[in-house]
Motif scaffolding. Structure first.
Motif, PDB file in Angstrom:
ATOM      1  N   ALA A 212     -11.663   2.865  -3.192  1.00 45.89           N
ATOM      2  CA  ALA A 212     -11.633   1.633  -3.980  1.00 45.89           C
ATOM      3  C   ALA A 212     -10.679   0.609  -3.364  1.00 45.89           C
ATOM      4  CB  ALA A 212     -11.227   1.941  -5.421  1.00 45.89           C
ATOM      5  N   LEU A 213      -9.539   1.067  -2.873  1.00 48.24           N
ATOM      6  CA  LEU A 213      -8.586   0.156  -2.237  1.00 48.24           C
ATOM      7  C   LEU A 213      -9.144  -0.409  -0.933  1.00 48.24           C
ATOM      8  CD1 LEU A 213      -5.281   2.129  -2.871  1.00 48.24           C
ATOM      9  CD2 LEU A 213      -5.852  -0.124  -3.809  1.00 48.24           C
ATOM     10  N   ALA A 215     -12.207  -0.992  -0.297  1.00 51.17           N
ATOM     11  CA  ALA A 215     -13.212  -1.996  -0.648  1.00 51.17           C
ATOM     12  C   ALA A 215     -12.559  -3.335  -0.987  1.00 51.17           C
ATOM     13  CB  ALA A 215     -14.061  -1.512  -1.818  1.00 51.17           C
ATOM     14  N   ARG A 216     -11.279  -3.302  -1.384  1.00 55.00           N
ATOM     15  CA  ARG A 216     -10.558  -4.522  -1.765  1.00 55.00           C
ATOM     16  C   ARG A 216      -9.416  -4.821  -0.793  1.00 55.00           C
ATOM     17  NH1 ARG A 216     -11.172  -6.312  -6.885  1.00 55.00           N
ATOM     18  NH2 ARG A 216      -9.004  -7.031  -6.939  1.00 55.00           N
ATOM     19  N   ARG A 217      -9.508  -4.298   0.416  1.00 51.67           N
ATOM     20  CA  ARG A 217      -8.363  -4.397   1.333  1.00 51.67           C
ATOM     21  C   ARG A 217      -7.992  -5.832   1.688  1.00 51.67           C
ATOM     22  NH1 ARG A 217     -12.802  -2.522   3.979  1.00 51.67           N
ATOM     23  NH2 ARG A 217     -13.371  -3.311   6.070  1.00 51.67           N
ATOM     24  N   ASP A 218      -8.964  -6.732   1.671  1.00 47.98           N
ATOM     25  CA  ASP A 218      -8.657  -8.122   2.006  1.00 47.98           C
ATOM     26  C   ASP A 218      -7.808  -8.809   0.940  1.00 47.98           C
ATOM     27  OD1 ASP A 218     -10.063  -7.824   4.336  1.00 47.98           O
ATOM     28  OD2 ASP A 218     -11.907  -8.763   3.587  1.00 47.98           O
ATOM     29  N   THR A 219      -7.723  -8.215  -0.248  1.00 51.85           N
ATOM     30  CA  THR A 219      -6.915  -8.806  -1.326  1.00 51.85           C
ATOM     31  C   THR A 219      -5.503  -8.231  -1.372  1.00 51.85           C
ATOM     32  OG1 THR A 219      -7.519  -7.163  -3.021  1.00 51.85           O
ATOM     33  CG2 THR A 219      -9.044  -8.993  -2.669  1.00 51.85           C
ATOM     34  N   LEU A 220      -5.221  -7.249  -0.527  1.00 48.83           N
ATOM     35  CA  LEU A 220      -3.932  -6.570  -0.559  1.00 48.83           C
ATOM     36  C   LEU A 220      -2.959  -7.185   0.439  1.00 48.83           C
ATOM     37  CD1 LEU A 220      -5.205  -2.865  -0.618  1.00 48.83           C
ATOM     38  CD2 LEU A 220      -4.491  -4.264  -2.572  1.00 48.83           C
ATOM     39  N   ALA A 299      -3.675  -3.761  -8.654  1.00 50.66           N
ATOM     40  CA  ALA A 299      -4.618  -3.962  -7.550  1.00 50.66           C
ATOM     41  C   ALA A 299      -6.043  -3.604  -7.937  1.00 50.66           C
ATOM     42  CB  ALA A 299      -4.179  -3.138  -6.343  1.00 50.66           C
ATOM     43  N   LEU A 300      -6.216  -2.521  -8.716  1.00 56.53           N
ATOM     44  CA  LEU A 300      -7.555  -2.013  -9.023  1.00 56.53           C
ATOM     45  C   LEU A 300      -7.991  -2.230 -10.469  1.00 56.53           C
ATOM     46  CD1 LEU A 300      -7.722   1.431  -7.157  1.00 56.53           C
ATOM     47  CD2 LEU A 300      -8.612  -0.778  -6.407  1.00 56.53           C
TER      48      LEU A 300
END
Length: 343
Positions: A212-213, A215-220, A299-300
């Protein structure tokens, strides 16, 4: 065919957490590559994972396998868990170099070993890392090098969790300390001191969190360090009692809970490296350590979480420690055990 954004190299895919992450990335539609020493062919597609002959200790092998990857999962340990002081940091350097070349995100399954008791009882991501063991010092250096690499442009995700347990046997306290693999559970060895809480993490939940992280790595942030809450055993007996409940449901008899024989590790430590390392981690069983997952929730929005008894049953079944069906379970028209009804 998946593009670079959904192509991952998993180093350590034959191990516990690496294998779980590889399978869940595959199931989420990623193209997953992995290295394996001694592979007969140069390439082999097995269970939907693209295996390549190579070794994480070889920089050229890692660089070649990482070509076209948007993610590198560094979940590899030295062969036989030996020579950490000589091998761990060079292997990480190979992953860092490959990730830099490919512009890939590097994900590390972290541990709590790099923190000393001064960071307890509620562990935050930014707590000072003052390890008290040899392996902890190496882990702290690994994260320091990843932090430095992120300062120069590498994207890094570190996910820390409690002691792993899950359906596939591996080197962890659940399968090596509390119970014995491939044997009926007649006794449970509990390492916790009386009344001392302990943090556990169910491997499939950890892997789901990592996927899940990613998949959202560009927001971290460029260096994203996050903790999982996992399963908090508030008094140091809840895990042992869950094993007791699950075994009783399957056999009709609850195994006894006994104290873990720390004295035996002390006697054998000079001769058995695994026992020596287990003994070094005793401080984690003598005082409570709970992990704060506030940053992960931000984050999630959630943390994957399997109910404890369900997770314990899957772990015991994976270890070969349960009979085929619970007491009283029926059978289908072919004589096979019917699935048990959750409690």
């Amino acid at each position: 065919m998946q593009g670079k954004d959904k192509t991952a190299l998993v180093l350590g895919a034959s191990g516990g957490i690496g294998g779980e992450v590889a399978r869940q990335l595959r199931d989420a539609g990623w193209r997953v590559l992995a290295l394996q020493r001694g592979l007969a062919a140069t390439h082999e597609l097995r269970d939907g994972i693209h295996w390549q002959r190579g070794d994480a200790l070889n920089a050229a092998d890692v660089a070649r396998a990482a070509q076209g990857c948007g993610v590198i999962v560094h979940a590899v340990n030295p062969p036989g868990y030996r020579d950490w002081d000589r091998l761990v940091l060079p292997m990480l350097a190979h992953s860092i170099d490959a990730a830099r070349t490919q512009g890939a995100t590097l994900l590390l399954p972290g541990t709590v070993y790099n923190f000393g008791p001064d960071a307890f009882p509620l562990l935050h991501e930014g707590a000072p890392q003052r390890p008290v063991t040899r392996k902890g010092a190496i882990r702290a250096e690994m994260e320091a090098r990843l932090q430095a690499a992120s300062d120069s442009g590498l994207r890094v995700i570190v996910v820390r969790a409690g002691d792993f347990f899950g359906p596939r046997p591996g080197n962890n306290w659940f399968s090596q300390g509390l119970v014995k693999p491939s044997q009926p559970v007649t006794a449970i060895s509990n390492p916790s001191s009386t009344g001392v809480g302990h943090q556990w993490a169910y491997l499939p939940d950890v892997a789901r969190t990592m996927v899940a992280l990613l998949a959202r790595r560009d927001t971290l942030p460029a260096f994203a360090s996050l903790h999982m809450a996992g399963h908090w055993d508030a008094d140091g007996r809840q895990m042992a009692e869950a094993i007791q409940r699950v075994v009783a449901r399957h056999t009709g008899k609850a195994p006894r809970i006994a104290r873990f024989p720390w004295w035996l590790l002390t006697l054998a430590s000079p001769f058995v490296a695994t026992f020596r390392e287990m003994r070094e981690m005793r401080y984690l069983w003598r005082q409570p350590l709970r992990m704060d997952n506030t940053r992960l929730l931000a984050a999630l929005g959630h943390e994957p979480h399997t109910p404890l008894d369900e997770a314990v049953e899957a772990a015991l079944r994976g270890l070969g420690s349960l009979p085929q069906a619970p007491i009283g379970a029926g059978r289908d028209n072919r004589g096979r055990p019917l699935a048990s009804t959750p409690p």
